[in-house]
Design an enzyme around this catalytic site. Structure first.
Site, short mmCIF file in Angstrom:
data_model
loop_
_atom_site.label_atom_id
_atom_site.label_comp_id
_atom_site.label_asym_id
_atom_site.label_seq_id
_atom_site.Cartn_x
_atom_site.Cartn_y
_atom_site.Cartn_z
N SER A 264 0.63 -1.25 -0.17
CA SER A 264 -0.24 0.04 -0.03
C SER A 264 0.87 1.29 0.01
CB SER A 264 -0.85 0.07 1.18
OG SER A 264 -0.31 0.47 2.24
N LYS A 265 0.22 2.45 -0.11
CA LYS A 265 0.93 3.70 -0.29
C LYS A 265 1.50 3.99 1.08
CE LYS A 265 -1.49 6.10 -4.01
NZ LYS A 265 -1.81 7.39 -4.68
N ARG A 266 0.98 3.56 2.14
CA ARG A 266 1.61 3.75 3.54
C ARG A 266 3.00 2.70 3.76
NH1 ARG A 266 -3.69 3.73 3.99
NH2 ARG A 266 -3.75 1.66 4.29
#
Ligand code: GLU
Length: 510
Positions: A264-266
């Site tokens: 994910s982006k995180r």
């Protein structure tokens, strides 16, 4: 007649481009170029609530950095423009109208709060509400209301949405170039919103109309869009565009390094590596996310790394130029299962590409760092910098790591590494160094051979340990038990500096 290959990369400007999106762009590019086709950059910004300022520029900058060249797109124009969906807004309504006329879509007037209440009611019965062929007859829409009532609502400007009307109990077949035949029963699908009364289409409608009118031949995109593919296939049917429907290829997900779930982006900042091509400054919260470019990656390393996350050729070749990827890529060899994001492998690729650079090129890249570390009058010539880089580059993955490897060439040690001293500086070391100093002082031939022919016979004659003497000598020059071959070090330092460092060491450690 063979259809011209036309593919598009169609990101939404909702933030920085995720590295998975970069891989999607790359695969589209390989495919297009291999077939002599066109590569289009289309911006899908129908969801204005998720719009992020600067995201479009970011996407273009990232793809340009990687060397992906487009034939048409939002930044360069082309014959099928405009290439930004918000700029195409006026053309979508007629298509929504067409679907309503032909019975493939209907107006729905249900207010958001009514939908919310029904959802809650379903949830309280442990059921999931879906606006579909089983529930639509109980809702406020043009299928349940009279024609006059629908007209009255539309005329009075009541907000509405247009929903797709899935036929009941129909098997929908998606032919995927990677996954083969994927079948889905229409009863499982909800009547997706296609258009809203503010005049904006949703992603689904705009995407299909644009792909059709831009004559896209292949849709190569992430697996997360596979669940939408049955709707898209049905839309082509509803419009009567089946004959020219693009072929679909849904790419496997990029997984977290441990394989547990989607990257994910995180994850980037959580796991300590970038998940974006370029550094991104978030205007909203002031946060900065790291990027491959700023971390010191070469674009060719990022391309090679990403290309092999989900695709591989028949052999075990790992290093590929862009041209080789264009020639050898095939959708048939894209894997169906997710690809673990192995960040260490990314570093390995950068290491490999760094080794391929000339020392002079690396010296140019290293110079800004060197200027930061040294005063102008101690700045070595580019030739010397290139030389020391040649001696040490096999130890680094990034140019930014070079300083740690080469600093002692330019700055004499002020302290001596404790661990090295403990292990390598012996009781007899001061005596050895005093003797070596005398030998070197009287010696003219400073070449590696010359020094080797001087020192080795002396060690042998005295019956000293080679390791003991040479490690102590190294500590004097470097400050620790590390660095390239000793005669390479003396070569760069020169006679005067070498002797000076031995004297200082004797002074401090003696
Ligand atoms: N706008 C979609 C995205 O951001 C594109 C999906 C597609 O390629 O159809 O991923």
């Amino acid at each position: 007649m063979e259809r011209k290959v036309r593919v598009r990369f169609a990101p939404s400007p909702t933030g920085p481009l995720h590295i998975g999106g970069v891989r999607t762009a790359l695969y589209n590019y390989f495919f297009a170029k291999q077939h002599g086709g066109d590569m289009i950059l289309r911006i899908e910004d129908t969801d204005q609530t998720r719009f992020v300022t600067g995201a479009e520029d970011y996407i273009i900058e990232a793809l340009t950095w990687l060397g992906i060249k487009f034939d048409e797109g939002v930044h360069i124009g082309g014959n099928y423009g405009p290439y930004r969906q918000s700029d195409r807004k006026p053309m979508y309504k007629q298509y929504a109208d067409q679907l309503i006329e032909t019975g493939w879509a209907y107006y729905a007037f249900d207010k958001p709060e009514d939908l919310e209440n029904i959802r809650k009611e379903y949830e309280s019965q442990k059921k999931n509400f879906q606006y579909d062929c089983t529930t639509r007859s109980a809702m406020q829409n043009s299928l349940t209301l009279s024609a006059e009532e629908v007209k009255r609502r539309l005329d009075s400007g009541e907000p509405y949405v247009v929903r797709f009307k899935f036929p009941a109990d129909t098997e929908i077949l998606v032919n995927d170039l990677i996954r083969g035949e994927v079948r889905m029963n229409s009863n499982l699908l909800d009547d997706k919103v296609l258009f809203k009364s503010d005049g904006m289409p949703t992603y689904h409608l705009a995407n299909i109309i644009d792909d059709h009118t831009m004559e896209v031949s292949h849709v190569i995109r992430g697996e997360e869009w596979l669940p939408s593919a049955p709707l898209h296939v049905m839309l082509y049917k509803a419009f009567g565009w089946e004959d020219t429907m693009p072929q679909f290829a849904h790419l496997p997900l990029l997984l977290k390094p441990d394989g547990n779930g989607k990257l994910s982006k995180r994850d980037g900042d959580r796991l300590g590596f970038p998940v974006f091509p370029l550094e991104f400054h978030n205007q909203r919260d002031g946060s900065i996310s790291s990027g491959y470019r700023e971390e010191g990656y070469y674009p060719e390393a990022v391309i090679n790394f990403l290309a092999l996350l989900g695709w591989h050729a028949t052999g075990d070749q790992e290093m590929y130029t862009m041209q080789e990827l264009i020639e050898q890529f095939s959708l048939e060899r894209v894997s169906k299962s997710g690809a673990k994001f192995d960040y260490e492998k990314g570093k390995w690729f950068n290491h490999q590409y760094l080794q391929l650079k000339s020392n002079e090129e690396l010296a140019e890249q290293f110079l800004p760092i060197l200027k930061n570390k040294l005063t102008t009058n101690t700045l070595p010539s580019l030739e010397v910098v290139a030389k020391v880089i040649g001696l040490t580059k096999d130890r680094v993955n990034f140019v930014s790591e070079l300083w740690d490897q080469v600093n002692f060439f330019f700055v004499a040690p002020e302290e001596y590494d404790e661990k090295s001293l403990k292990k390598r500086w012996k009781e007899e070391s001061p005596k050895h160094m005093t003797e070596i100093l005398a030998l070197l002082e009287a010696h003219e031939d400073w070449s590696a051979d010359g020094l080797d022919n001087l020192i080795m016979p002396w060690i042998a004659e005295k019956e000293y340990g080679v390791g003991i003497v040479m490690n102590a000598f190294r500590i004097c020059l470097v400050g620790a038990a590390r660095g390239p071959h000793i005669w390479n070090i003396t070569d760069v330092l020169g006679k005067e500096e070498t002797l000076r460092r031995v004297r200082i060491a004797l002074d401090k450690l003696g």
